[in-house]
Scaffold this motif. Structure first.
Motif, PDB file in Angstrom:
ATOM      1  N   MET A   1       1.354  -1.293  -0.468  1.00  0.00           N
ATOM      2  CA  MET A   1       0.174   0.021  -0.095  1.00  0.00           C
ATOM      3  C   MET A   1       0.706   0.812  -0.187  1.00  0.00           C
ATOM      4  O   MET A   1       0.169   2.786  -0.010  1.00  0.00           O
ATOM      5  CB  MET A   1      -0.930  -0.229   1.046  1.00  0.00           C
ATOM      6  CG  MET A   1      -1.909  -0.726   0.877  1.00  0.00           C
ATOM      7  SD  MET A   1      -3.034  -0.518   2.685  1.00  0.00           S
ATOM      8  CE  MET A   1      -2.666  -1.247   3.789  1.00  0.00           C
TER       9      MET A   1
ATOM     10  N   ARG B   1      -1.391   0.153  -5.675  1.00  0.00           N
ATOM     11  CA  ARG B   1      -1.509   0.959  -4.524  1.00  0.00           C
ATOM     12  C   ARG B   1      -3.519   0.611  -4.545  1.00  0.00           C
ATOM     13  O   ARG B   1      -4.433  -0.404  -3.757  1.00  0.00           O
ATOM     14  CB  ARG B   1      -1.827   1.907  -3.978  1.00  0.00           C
ATOM     15  CG  ARG B   1      -0.727   2.250  -3.589  1.00  0.00           C
ATOM     16  CD  ARG B   1      -0.192   3.955  -2.966  1.00  0.00           C
ATOM     17  NE  ARG B   1      -0.766   4.948  -3.810  1.00  0.00           N
ATOM     18  CZ  ARG B   1      -0.420   5.679  -5.111  1.00  0.00           C
ATOM     19  NH1 ARG B   1       1.456   5.776  -5.609  1.00  0.00           N
ATOM     20  NH2 ARG B   1      -0.678   7.136  -5.504  1.00  0.00           N
TER      21      ARG B   1
ATOM     22  N   CYS C   1      -4.610  -2.703  -3.919  1.00  0.00           N
ATOM     23  CA  CYS C   1      -4.350  -3.746  -2.730  1.00  0.00           C
ATOM     24  C   CYS C   1      -5.844  -2.955  -2.030  1.00  0.00           C
ATOM     25  O   CYS C   1      -6.046  -4.452  -1.157  1.00  0.00           O
ATOM     26  CB  CYS C   1      -3.925  -3.358  -2.325  1.00  0.00           C
ATOM     27  SG  CYS C   1      -1.629  -3.735  -2.435  1.00  0.00           S
ATOM     28  N   VAL C   2      -5.859  -1.880  -2.133  1.00  0.00           N
ATOM     29  CA  VAL C   2      -7.799  -1.621  -1.618  1.00  0.00           C
ATOM     30  C   VAL C   2      -8.629  -1.798  -2.162  1.00  0.00           C
ATOM     31  O   VAL C   2      -8.769  -2.833  -1.020  1.00  0.00           O
ATOM     32  CB  VAL C   2      -7.427   0.013  -2.121  1.00  0.00           C
ATOM     33  CG1 VAL C   2      -8.810   0.394  -1.565  1.00  0.00           C
ATOM     34  CG2 VAL C   2      -6.108   0.638  -1.100  1.00  0.00           C
TER      35      VAL C   2
ATOM     36  N   ARG D   1      -2.208   3.720   7.729  1.00  0.00           N
ATOM     37  CA  ARG D   1      -2.099   4.308   6.730  1.00  0.00           C
ATOM     38  C   ARG D   1      -2.995   4.149   5.102  1.00  0.00           C
ATOM     39  O   ARG D   1      -3.463   4.850   4.634  1.00  0.00           O
ATOM     40  CB  ARG D   1      -1.109   3.061   6.161  1.00  0.00           C
ATOM     41  CG  ARG D   1      -0.274   3.058   4.800  1.00  0.00           C
ATOM     42  CD  ARG D   1      -0.175   4.109   3.603  1.00  0.00           C
ATOM     43  NE  ARG D   1      -0.023   4.104   2.185  1.00  0.00           N
ATOM     44  CZ  ARG D   1      -0.347   5.382   1.655  1.00  0.00           C
ATOM     45  NH1 ARG D   1      -0.033   6.265   2.221  1.00  0.00           N
ATOM     46  NH2 ARG D   1       0.242   5.446   0.126  1.00  0.00           N
ATOM     47  N   ILE D   2      -4.526   3.859   5.906  1.00  0.00           N
ATOM     48  CA  ILE D   2      -5.487   3.794   5.043  1.00  0.00           C
ATOM     49  C   ILE D   2      -6.106   4.919   4.595  1.00  0.00           C
ATOM     50  O   ILE D   2      -6.602   5.254   3.968  1.00  0.00           O
ATOM     51  CB  ILE D   2      -6.321   2.504   5.184  1.00  0.00           C
ATOM     52  CG1 ILE D   2      -5.729   1.065   5.700  1.00  0.00           C
ATOM     53  CG2 ILE D   2      -7.590   2.446   4.624  1.00  0.00           C
ATOM     54  CD1 ILE D   2      -6.465  -0.112   5.440  1.00  0.00           C
TER      55      ILE D   2
ATOM     56  N   MET E   1      -4.612   7.371   2.816  1.00  0.00           N
ATOM     57  CA  MET E   1      -4.657   7.124   2.026  1.00  0.00           C
ATOM     58  C   MET E   1      -6.312   7.438   0.945  1.00  0.00           C
ATOM     59  O   MET E   1      -6.293   7.989  -0.163  1.00  0.00           O
ATOM     60  CB  MET E   1      -4.826   5.345   0.892  1.00  0.00           C
ATOM     61  CG  MET E   1      -3.155   4.841   1.175  1.00  0.00           C
ATOM     62  SD  MET E   1      -3.926   3.096   1.138  1.00  0.00           S
ATOM     63  CE  MET E   1      -3.344   3.291  -1.015  1.00  0.00           C
TER      64      MET E   1
ATOM     65  N   ASP F   1      -4.170  10.642  -1.413  1.00  0.00           N
ATOM     66  CA  ASP F   1      -3.940  10.247  -1.975  1.00  0.00           C
ATOM     67  C   ASP F   1      -4.064  10.928  -3.752  1.00  0.00           C
ATOM     68  O   ASP F   1      -5.010  11.398  -3.710  1.00  0.00           O
ATOM     69  CB  ASP F   1      -4.738   8.663  -2.749  1.00  0.00           C
ATOM     70  CG  ASP F   1      -3.528   7.639  -3.455  1.00  0.00           C
ATOM     71  OD1 ASP F   1      -2.565   7.026  -2.418  1.00  0.00           O
ATOM     72  OD2 ASP F   1      -2.773   8.406  -4.768  1.00  0.00           O
TER      73      ASP F   1
ATOM     74  N   ALA G   1      -9.972   3.363  -0.682  1.00  0.00           N
ATOM     75  CA  ALA G   1     -10.079   4.025   0.279  1.00  0.00           C
ATOM     76  C   ALA G   1     -11.543   4.415   1.305  1.00  0.00           C
ATOM     77  O   ALA G   1     -10.977   4.257   2.202  1.00  0.00           O
ATOM     78  CB  ALA G   1      -8.828   4.947   0.025  1.00  0.00           C
TER      79      ALA G   1
END
Length: 1170
Positions: free
Chosen positions: A361, A369, A372-373, A398-399, A402, A405, A414
């Motif tokens: 991520m 990325r 992953c999300v 981290r989420i 994002m 982002d 996200a």
């Protein structure tokens, strides 16, 4: 590097296959043709196949098989016959299943030949046009092949080759050198190759699915295939690495499905065993129990074997490729990893595997990325969050980060991930987390804002606990209470966030998710109207204001759609379905508000702000949907509007009511149009008669003598007529004549109140604009054109007189009226149709043009010491006043610049404005720069002359002041500021030197003539009086092309001979400086290093003889007029050069560290920032 089908014969492979370890067999030869062979006719294909013995045997073998059936089906459909596995991939899943059954039969008969056929397929899918050879691995002394893959270049043949072990084969793949630079199937564009990628993934799944009940557990097929894909996925060639990594992870996904089937079989068998054991001992069947037990053991062994294969692929491929340098490969790994976790959670859903998703991520590529999300969304949706508690705690921050982002799609997904997480676990997000996420509802990117709005609605507005039970209450009361609770929750969010003051953006954000609430106009208006059975407390004034703004914003959104300034919609064209929904919403809001709006206007008739909001709603009515049943409602609305405009004189209320009247009277074929138009005409007639009567009483011998009551009545009536005249043409009521009487009285005798004078100017201006707008609609005579021109001339003269009025507000209003009228007249001339007759021709006289320029210089470019307002008010009000004053001055300057852009004023009139570009850059720089660009688009040469005139006037003014001995005047710009202004002017020409070469050449030519005009040299030390202007002129040299520099230099030699140019006297140093700016690039130097004194660049050390001394040139500047110009000594130049040398040395040292330890660096992986 395009993969191409080849003729492959299983029968020839059988003949060429060997068992001896030293024998080699050719699996297939590369075809010299491209994939376009697929488009050849069947006839040509068959003719080519007849020349090949392999094709004959292939056709004879597959004529009765499933492959032959698939080929015949394709021939019936008019497609090219598929003869290889590579071609079968593009035929679809059903054809692949038939061909795979045939391949399994071949594998059962001769597994070596069939396996080589499959290996050749994967090599060909990589886009390889080379050759694959194989030899059996039998000798144990050949362990060096197993230790490390061999991939090198054969210098003798000029081919690359790769030799590796795919047990029991030692494969050697040879390919041309251009495979690294070309394309391969997985990355090629087009619908065919897109379908090929999908079918390639399906092929791997079909291969495992068709073999799972037979050859998959023979210990030979999958072991060889896994070994092949593992070795090729570790290649330095991108095509091999990308294709085989995709095949390997898809193979693991297919094995996961096999493992799930085995697990289901084990569970079923285990239940059967338990049922059998539950029976009485006498009824048990021991053979059946033994058979079930053996089946369970067999299935468990197979499952264990499958899991070992999955582990081998994960460790051999995934762990090496999830950090690959190619982002597509990393994205593939992350996408499939989340699929494994979702399908086979008992093995893959743990922290040992989740950590890879968390690490990636932080990847630099948005596609990785995003995968992953998206994968995490599927995991949290399956209600398996207890297994992800540690992951959630570790990567929650981290989420959340994002959501900001830089890639909008990643940020949107996200937010959706956090929405899913909050639904699966209530306490996963805290109040601060929600606050950070909900801030995105005011984001400029609309898709991200609407996603955050959906999260906000689900969290705050759709809470089931929001409505408490009401015993004995009706459905209407419960609905009203629910609406009230939702509105108050929205009010709390809006007030507590303190992020934005515009409800319009909040409504646009919630429109897609909370449309049920925002389109419930009946429920929202019921909160504002009295309700006797309501048990809730009445709304406060703040809550009422918010509900009214919410109503107005929702009405605008339903009528106009999401077209807000500063927020991109990402979609420019509405679909037919969206247009129908918008039309239906307009009909619904019109039918509702036409009935309740009179009551709302009556209730809030004393509150100007709320009343103005309600008066805007009729502007969004769809009046063509009314029928006879709504005539009474329209009459009630018109009566209430008449009451409002009769009571109020606020300009916002009047202008809003005028536009509402305009919309109501827009549909002429409606049944209620005659009565609505009659009501409007009577209202205007009444105001006109009242104003005329009061003016007759107040104007005696053109002098204004009215009492206070008459003055108030005249002012209020004039405001109403002006506001309505801005919305509709009221020329038939002779407003122009009434305004003329007032202005004549003020010009001749004075004494007219300031507000009345301003309103009279605005009223006459709108009358002139309407006449100019409607003048060309029909055929016009010469007499009519002369009459209109006379009215325009008289109005401009009156405004000219008002420019010298004692009151500043009157002067500014007169200037704005002049600008609007002259711009409209210029636009009329540009769009005039010659068939309509004679146009209105009017040109402002020089006195008026000069008065406009004087007004700008006196009211806009004001020094700070002239602003005395700050001494009269406190510090808290000073900043507010400064911003308002700046806004007012910017409007005035923009109006003047429009006069120049529309060719009303001569372009040379812009010189005084351009002079202030540097001095007032922070306040008016954008306006002046846009004006400069527009004038350059109109006439490049004339625009350049204006710049030259600007610089020369500043230079001469400064020269005159210095000759007088006055060097500290604030009204005169310094030499360094003039030079900086020239540099800024040169930057506006941009990087396209060809487009502006004529303008730049003219600037240099006029500058040289300005310096040497009339100069006669009397001695060596005698120089032209304006020679220092050449240093200013040198700021434009960097924009010249190399041939133009030589031309300008030749032109310079005409005025200054070679003896003067080479003169090294101190008085001639500006000429040497200018010569260096022209010759710098021609001699291989950077001209900027010779010219600009505003940068730290210094002359190159390789050409000191041709460049002037920086110290000498700046000494000349100081001798002339530049006490503020700071000289830069030779020490600074030396230190600058030493710094460059040190930086280049350090850069080379850093570069030298790269190759060290290169043997230990994995070139196929990238580091992830965690």
């Amino acid at each position: 590097m395009i993969a191409e089908p080849t003729l492959l014969s299983r029968s020839v492979q059988k003949e060429n296959s060997v068992v001896d370890a030293s024998s080699c067999v050719s699996v297939h030869n590369a075809s010299s043709e491209r994939n376009e062979n697929r488009q050849k006719t069947v006839r040509a294909k068959r003719k080519a196949r007849e020349c090949s013995e392999n094709a004959k045997r292939k056709r004879s073998k597959s004529s009765n098989g499933s492959l032959g059936r698939a080929e015949n089906n394709q021939l019936k459909n008019g497609d090219v016959e598929a003869v290889t596995l590579f071609e079968v991939v593009s035929m679809g899943r059903s054809a692949m299943q038939a061909v795979m059954d045939d391949w399994i039969d071949d594998y059962t008969a001769d597994r070596d030949t069939a396996l080589l056929d499959l290996i050749s397929f994967f090599i060909q899918c990589c886009g390889c046009k080379g050759m694959v050879t194989a030899e059996m691995f039998q000798s144990k002394q050949r362990a060096d092949v197993m230790s490390k893959m061999v991939e090198d270049l054969d210098e003798g043949t000029g081919l690359q080759y790769k030799k590796f072990l795919a047990f029991p084969w030692i494969l050697t793949v040879t390919w041309p050198l251009d495979i690294d630079s070309g394309e391969y199937p997985l990355i090629m564009s087009g619908l065919y190759w897109k379908r090929f990628r999908s079918n390639f993934c399906d092929f791997v799944s079909v291969l495992v699915a068709q073999c799972q009940n037979c050859v998959i557990f023979d210990g030979y097929l999958l072991n060889t295939l896994i070994s092949l894909l593992t070795e090729l996925s570790d290649s330095r060639v991108r095509a091999f690495r990308h294709t085989c990594t995709l095949a390997a992870v898809k193979l693991l996904s297919a094995l996961v499905n096999v493992a799930l089937s085995l697990s289901a079989g084990i569970d079923n068998s285990q239940r059967l065993y338990e049922v059998e054991m539950a029976k009485a001992a006498s009824k048990r069947a021991s053979p059946r129990l033994d058979r079930i037990q053996r089946k369970i053991s067999e299935l468990q062994d197979k499952k264990f074997e499958i899991e070992n294969m999955m582990d081998a692929i994960f460790k051999g491929v995934f762990l090496k490729r999830y950090r690959d340098v190619i982002p597509e490969i990393r994205a593939i790994c992350m996408e499939e990893l989340t699929v494994w976790m979702k399908l086979y959670s008992s093995v893959f859903l743990n922290d040992s595997y989740l950590k890879y998703v968390g690490w990636m991520m932080h990847d630099k590529q948005p596609d990785v990325r995003l995968k992953c999300v998206l994968g995490l969304q599927g995991l949290y949706q399956d209600q398996i969050s207890p297994k992800m508690d540690l992951f959630t705690v570790r990567f929650k921050e981290r989420i959340i980060s994002m959501t900001l982002d830089k890639d909008h799609e990643v940020a949107i997904q996200a937010v959706r991930l956090l929405m899913v997480m909050s639904q699966s676990c209530e306490d996963v997000l805290g109040p601060d987390d929600y606050k950070n996420i909900f801030q995105l509802v005011y984001c400029s990117h609309r898709p991200l804002a609407t996603t955050a709005g959906e999260f906000l609605y689900n969290r705050l507005l759709s809470n089931p606990e929001m409505v408490r039970s009401m015993e004995g209450s009706s459905e209407q009361d419960r609905h009203r209470e629910l609406t009230l609770a939702r509105v108050r929750a929205l009010i709390r969010f809006h007030t507590e966030s303190q992020l934005h003051q515009h409800v319009l953006y909040l409504v646009d954000t919630l429109w897609d998710s909370a449309g049920v609430l925002l389109k419930d106009w009946a429920g929202l208006t019921s909160l504002l109207l009295p309700h006797s059975s309501c048990q809730e407390q009445a709304l406060s004034s703040v809550e009422e204001t918010f509900v009214i703004e919410l109503l107005l914003a929702s009405v605008r959104q339903a009528s106009e759609g999401p077209s807000l300034s500063g927020r991109g919609t990402g979609k420019k064209v509405m679909s037919a379905k969206e247009k129908k929904v918008q039309t239906d919403d307009c009909v619904k809001l019109t039918e509702h508000f036409i009935k309740v709006l009179p009551e709302l206007l009556s209730k809030y008739s004393e509150d100007v702000e709320k009343l103005t909001s309600f008066l805007r709603i009729p502007q969004y009515f769809q009046m063509d949907t009314f029928d006879h049943d709504n005539t009474q409602s329209v009459q009630a609305l018109l009566a209430e509007l008449e009451t409002v405009v009769g009571r109020h004189t606020d300009i916002d209320v009047l202008e809003t009511a005028a536009r509402s009247y305009q919309n109501i009277c827009a549909v002429q074929d409606s049944p209620w149009y005659p009565s609505a138009r009659s009501t409007f005409d009577q209202l205007i007639q009444c105001w006109t008669q009242t104003l005329g009567a009061r003016l007759e009483e107040s104007l005696n011998d053109c002098s204004f003598t009215a009492n206070e009551d008459s003055t108030i009545e005249i002012l209020s009536t004039l405001k109403k007529l002006t506001a309505f005249n801005n919305a509709q043409d009221l020329s038939k009521w002779s407003l122009h004549e009434l305004g003329t009487k007032l202005l004549e009285a003020e010009i001749k005798h004075g004494g007219l109140p300031t507000e009345i004078t301003i309103e009279a100017l605005r009223c006459m201006c709108s009358c002139i604009l309407w006449k100019l707008n409607t003048f060309g609609e029909g055929l016009t005579s010469r007499e009519s054109a002369l009459h209109r021109r006379n009215q325009l001339r008289v109005f401009c003269e009156k405004c000219h007189r008002c420019l010298s009025h004692a009151q500043q507000l009157v002067r500014e209003q007169a200037f704005m009226c002049l600008s609007d009228v002259l711009i409209a007249h210029s636009n009329q001339l540009q769009t005039w149709d010659s068939s309509a007759g004679s146009p209105v021709l009017y040109t402002p006289d020089p006195k008026l043009q000069k008065a406009l320029l004087s007004f700008i210089m006196e009211h806009i470019f004001i020094s700070p010491d002239l602003d005395t307002h700050s001494s009269k008010v406190g510090e808290s009000e000073c900043e507010e006043y400064r911003l308002e004053d700046l806004h007012r001055r910017r409007n005035l300057l923009a109006a003047y610049c429009k006069l120049i852009v529309h060719s009303v004023l001569e372009m040379s009139m812009a010189a005084e404005v351009f002079k202030q570009y540097v001095k007032y850059y922070n306040d008016f720089g954008d306006i002046i720069k846009e004006t400069l660009n527009r004038t350059r688009q109109m006439d490049k040469i004339e625009s350049a002359r204006t710049l030259v005139l600007c610089l020369q006037q500043l230079y001469l003014r400064l020269k005159q002041e210095q000759d007088r001995g006055n060097t500290c005047s604030s009204r005169v710009q310094t030499y360094s500021s003039i030079k900086e202004l020239a540099r800024r002017f040169s930057l506006t020409f941009g990087w396209d030197q060809i487009k502006s070469r004529e303008s730049l050449a003219m600037i240099h030519r006029d500058g040289i003539e300005f310096v040497f005009k009339g100069f006669v040299q009397q001695s060596e030390k005698h120089s032209p009086p304006h020679i220092s202007y050449l240093i200013i002129l040198s700021e434009f040299s960097s924009k010249l092309l190399k041939p133009d520099k030589k031309t300008i230099y030749s032109y310079l030699q005409r005025f200054a001979g070679e003896q003067i140019i080479n003169n090294r006297e101190e008085s001639w140093m500006p000429l040497i400086y200018y010569r260096a700016s022209l010759m710098g690039t021609a001699e291989g130097e950077d001209a900027v290093s010779f010219i600009s004194s505003d940068t730290n660049k210094q002359p190159s050390l390789s050409n000191h003889s041709r460049s002037p001394s920086i110290k000498q040139v700046q000494f000349e500047d100081q001798r002339f007029i530049s006490p503020s110009l700071e000289p830069k000594g030779c020490k600074l130049a030396k230190s600058s050069e030493e710094t460059k040398v040190q930086q280049s040395t350090s850069s080379s040292l850093i570069a030298d560290k790269g190759p060290q330890g290169s043997d230990e660096v994995d070139v196929d992986t990238v580091d992830i920032e965690v």
